[in-house]
Write an enzyme that holds these catalytic residues in place. Structure first.
Site, mmCIF file in Angstrom:
data_model
loop_
_atom_site.group_PDB
_atom_site.id
_atom_site.type_symbol
_atom_site.label_atom_id
_atom_site.label_comp_id
_atom_site.label_asym_id
_atom_site.label_seq_id
_atom_site.Cartn_x
_atom_site.Cartn_y
_atom_site.Cartn_z
ATOM 1 C CB CYS A 19 -0.800 0.071 1.045
ATOM 2 S SG CYS A 19 -0.053 -0.241 2.654
HETATM 3 P P1 NAD Z 1 -9.417 -5.691 -1.851
HETATM 4 O O1 NAD Z 1 -10.164 -4.614 -1.508
HETATM 5 O O2 NAD Z 1 -10.052 -6.221 -3.083
HETATM 6 O O3 NAD Z 1 -9.712 -6.924 -0.800
HETATM 7 C C1 NAD Z 1 -9.412 -6.840 0.522
HETATM 8 C C2 NAD Z 1 -10.242 -7.635 1.369
HETATM 9 O O4 NAD Z 1 -11.920 -7.420 1.262
HETATM 10 C C3 NAD Z 1 -10.274 -9.130 0.844
HETATM 11 O O5 NAD Z 1 -10.393 -9.794 2.065
HETATM 12 C C4 NAD Z 1 -11.514 -9.382 0.306
HETATM 13 O O6 NAD Z 1 -12.009 -10.590 0.022
HETATM 14 C C5 NAD Z 1 -12.522 -8.437 0.781
HETATM 15 N N1 NAD Z 1 -13.657 -7.929 0.044
HETATM 16 C C6 NAD Z 1 -13.571 -7.839 -1.350
HETATM 17 N N2 NAD Z 1 -14.662 -7.422 -1.616
HETATM 18 C C7 NAD Z 1 -15.616 -7.050 -0.623
HETATM 19 C C8 NAD Z 1 -16.696 -6.635 -0.218
HETATM 20 N N3 NAD Z 1 -17.657 -5.866 -1.241
HETATM 21 N N4 NAD Z 1 -17.239 -6.404 0.976
HETATM 22 C C9 NAD Z 1 -16.202 -6.779 2.011
HETATM 23 N N5 NAD Z 1 -15.131 -7.580 1.750
HETATM 24 C C10 NAD Z 1 -14.681 -7.323 0.643
HETATM 25 O O7 NAD Z 1 -8.174 -5.489 -1.731
HETATM 26 P P2 NAD Z 1 -7.006 -6.255 -2.431
HETATM 27 O O8 NAD Z 1 -6.781 -6.187 -4.041
HETATM 28 O O9 NAD Z 1 -6.916 -7.715 -2.017
HETATM 29 O O10 NAD Z 1 -5.762 -5.906 -1.792
HETATM 30 C C11 NAD Z 1 -4.939 -4.673 -2.311
HETATM 31 C C12 NAD Z 1 -5.400 -3.297 -1.923
HETATM 32 O O11 NAD Z 1 -5.267 -3.262 -0.443
HETATM 33 C C13 NAD Z 1 -4.457 -2.218 -2.543
HETATM 34 O O12 NAD Z 1 -5.197 -1.129 -2.866
HETATM 35 C C14 NAD Z 1 -3.715 -1.817 -1.283
HETATM 36 O O13 NAD Z 1 -3.017 -0.676 -1.280
HETATM 37 C C15 NAD Z 1 -4.501 -2.006 -0.234
HETATM 38 N N6 NAD Z 1 -3.711 -2.259 1.086
HETATM 39 C C16 NAD Z 1 -3.999 -1.206 2.123
HETATM 40 C C17 NAD Z 1 -3.134 -1.124 3.165
HETATM 41 C C18 NAD Z 1 -3.048 -0.062 4.126
HETATM 42 O O14 NAD Z 1 -2.529 -0.426 5.269
HETATM 43 N N7 NAD Z 1 -3.627 0.841 4.028
HETATM 44 C C19 NAD Z 1 -2.417 -2.428 3.430
HETATM 45 C C20 NAD Z 1 -2.262 -3.672 2.488
HETATM 46 C C21 NAD Z 1 -3.074 -3.231 1.497
#
Ligand code: NAD
Length: 512
Positions: free
Chosen positions: A285
């Site tokens: 992130c």
């Molecule tokens: P994502 O938003 O697709 O998924 C994150 C989580 O949410 C997963 O467990 C997924 O199964 C769940 N999810 C997906 N759709 C959902 C919904 N409609 N309702 C509830 N839960 C749902 O993210 P990703 O693609 O797996 O991860 C990458 C992203 O995460 C990037 O944008 C990255 O920058 C961000 N990230 C942020 C941090 C931080 O601390 N700011 C840390 C790590 C990753």
């Protein structure tokens, strides 16, 4: 070695409604785990179970809960290499970084084990005699925690450890593509003696998670939603929590800028840009989004940056490499879409683009069966470009130039995220001007955009989050609610603001 994994609720395996196969992204023919997925009903049931278990857990004295956190830290430490190897196998994170990630869980436990003996409230003077005022930190209840898989164990620990320490129960929904790492960490946590139901793990797809969360919030079994993931999903989760008068802890995406001043140590800046742009294949992130480099050093920087990238090793994440593959097919697909955002005015300064294959190798590395991509430096990005404005999770870094520091700060803030940021300068005035003007929650000076420490607040603003902070003492405000108490032992009703003694000043007094 393939594992079978299912959700665990109240210490028991929960019902399976679907399946997911977690693959090794470095060798996609290898199955890491077959994951039984739960449905929305099971998610909601887990929250009910957690609510039941939380009452007793909250009665355990905080210093004793702190001892449990200490045990978790020791268990993770004793299993660090195994857990790190699994992280490397499942998401392709280079082993050294995976080990660092595991270390962060230990650091988090080390910080919070002491908080069990601190978790301070206050005694506060009253405006009336014979009356005492106090504040207490109360646990909130049940935290439903949904996490991304790029930091499959460290980032979840930022929620789990303080939430448990503060006397809450947790339902944790990890990312599907990092299920085996999550399950291993869950096992280590429960081996500490946590009572059944205090920590539950539910594997589920995004839509089921959302529906389950909606059910649980409706039933009143969740008091805090923690979400780490994309800004797009975070917005939906935040809206849902808001409808239930809750403010979720939202930790979202980033488009993290690095400003390079003309007085910067360019070698240091190149090293920082390489690590933050391409380490973990640009899938943090806090990964570097755009380098904003002063026009007077632009050409030299781009040339040195491209040379350093050319020399960097990309390959098997079990070895000593800068980057391995992308985390999962989902990210490879999305990354290919980001590459379509390249436009004729962009200049690729790094060589080949796209998937590393036999026909498109990186030196003598053909990528084999892995989700390996050429790292890309794109010079000439402009403020209106999608490459400039949006998070491009993957190994691609934009470069643009500026004339004045004010212009650089404006460019750095333009995408509207606000997670991490960095400036390279040898002038303290520039560093502080940048800190003041940048909208990011985290600012590095002469350091890369990545690299959190377990006792410093972590979190973003704008599209990167709603201002919640994790880590250190700051996260306690996410997992406790302040309660104030007043105790009047005067034996009469003393009314605040009305029965307060007045001492008359002589406000007309002036010095001769
Ligand atoms: P994502 O938003 O697709 O998924 C994150 C989580 O949410 C997963 O467990 C997924 O199964 C769940 N999810 C997906 N759709 C959902 C919904 N409609 N309702 C509830 N839960 C749902 O993210 P990703 O693609 O797996 O991860 C990458 C992203 O995460 C990037 O944008 C990255 O920058 C961000 N990230 C942020 C941090 C931080 O601390 N700011 C840390 C790590 C990753």
């Amino acid at each position: 070695m393939s594992r079978q994994i299912v959700s665990v609720v109240g210490g028991k395996e929960a019902a399976v409604a679907g399946t997911y196969t977690s693959l090794n992204p470095a060798r996609t023919g290898e199955v890491v785990a077959r994951v039984g997925l739960a449905d929305a009903g099971t998610f909601a049931a887990a929250c009910r179970t957690a609510k039941e278990a939380q009452r007793e857990w909250a009665r355990v004295p905080a210093p004793v809960r702190g001892r449990v956190i200490a045990s978790i830290g020791r268990l993770v430490e004793a299993n660090a290499e195994r857990l790190a190897r699994l992280v490397t196998e499942e998401i392709g994170k280079p082993y050294a970084e995976a080990l660092g990630e595991v270390r962060e869980i230990v650091d988090t436990c080390d910080f919070f084990l002491g908080e069990g003996r601190r978790l301070y409230g206050q005694t506060v003077p009253s405006e009336m005699p014979d009356k005492n005022l106090f504040t207490f930190r109360n646990p909130i209840g049940v935290a439903a925690v949904v996490t991304a898989g790029n930091f499959p164990v460290a980032v979840p620990s930022w929620y789990l450890v303080p939430a448990l320490l503060c006397g809450n129960a947790v339902v944790w929904k990890p990312a599907e593509y990092a299920a085996a790492s999550a399950e291993a960490m869950f096992r280590l946590f429960t081996a500490s003696g946590l009572p059944d139901g205090v920590l539950n793990i539910v594997f589920a797809g995004g839509a089921d998670t959302f529906d389950g969360l909606e059910l649980a919030l409706g039933e009143g079994t969740v008091q805090k939603v923690g979400f780490t993931g994309s800004s797009e999903v975070g917005r939906k989760v935040g809206e849902l929590a808001g409808r239930h008068l809750q403010s979720a802890c939202l930790e979202l995406g980033g488009k993290n800028p690095m400003v390079i001043m003309p007085d910067a140590d360019l070698d240091l800046a190149v090293e920082g840009a390489l690590f933050s742009g391409f380490g973990t294949a640009g899938q943090r992130c806090t990964s570097l989004g755009t380098v904003i480099v002063h026009e007077s050093v632009h050409d030299e920087f781009v040339e040195r940056f491209a040379r350093a990238l050319h020399a960097a090793d990309i390959g098997d994440p079990a070895g000593d490499v800068l980057a391995g593959p992308l985390l999962d097919q989902k990210f490879a697909d999305r990354y290919e879409e980001f590459l379509t955002w390249l436009q004729p005015h962009h200049k690729v300064a790094s060589g080949n683009v796209g998937r590393i294959t036999e026909d498109n190798p990186r030196g003598d590395f053909d990528g084999g069966e892995g989700l390996y991509y050429h790292p890309v430096i794109v010079d000439g990005v402009q403020p209106g470009d999608r490459l400039f404005l949006e998070e491009t999770f993957g190994p691609i870094v934009g470069v643009t130039s500026f004339a004045t520091l004010d212009e650089a700060i404006e460019l750095a803030n333009l995408p509207g995220y606000g997670l991490s940021s960095s400036i390279y300068t040898t002038n303290a005035k520039h560093a502080f001007r940048f800190r003041e003007g940048i909208s990011a929650g985290m600012v590095s000076v002469n350091n890369s955009t990545s690299g959190a420490e377990a006792h410093l607040p972590f979190g973003g603003n704008g599209k990167s989050g709603n201002g919640s902070r994790q880590s250190g003492m700051w996260v306690l405000d996410q997992f406790t609610r302040w309660q104030s108490m007043n105790w009047d032992h005067s034996g009469r009703l003393q009314k605040a603001q009305m029965d307060v003694a007045e001492i008359e000043p002589d406000l007309d007094f002036r010095l001769p």
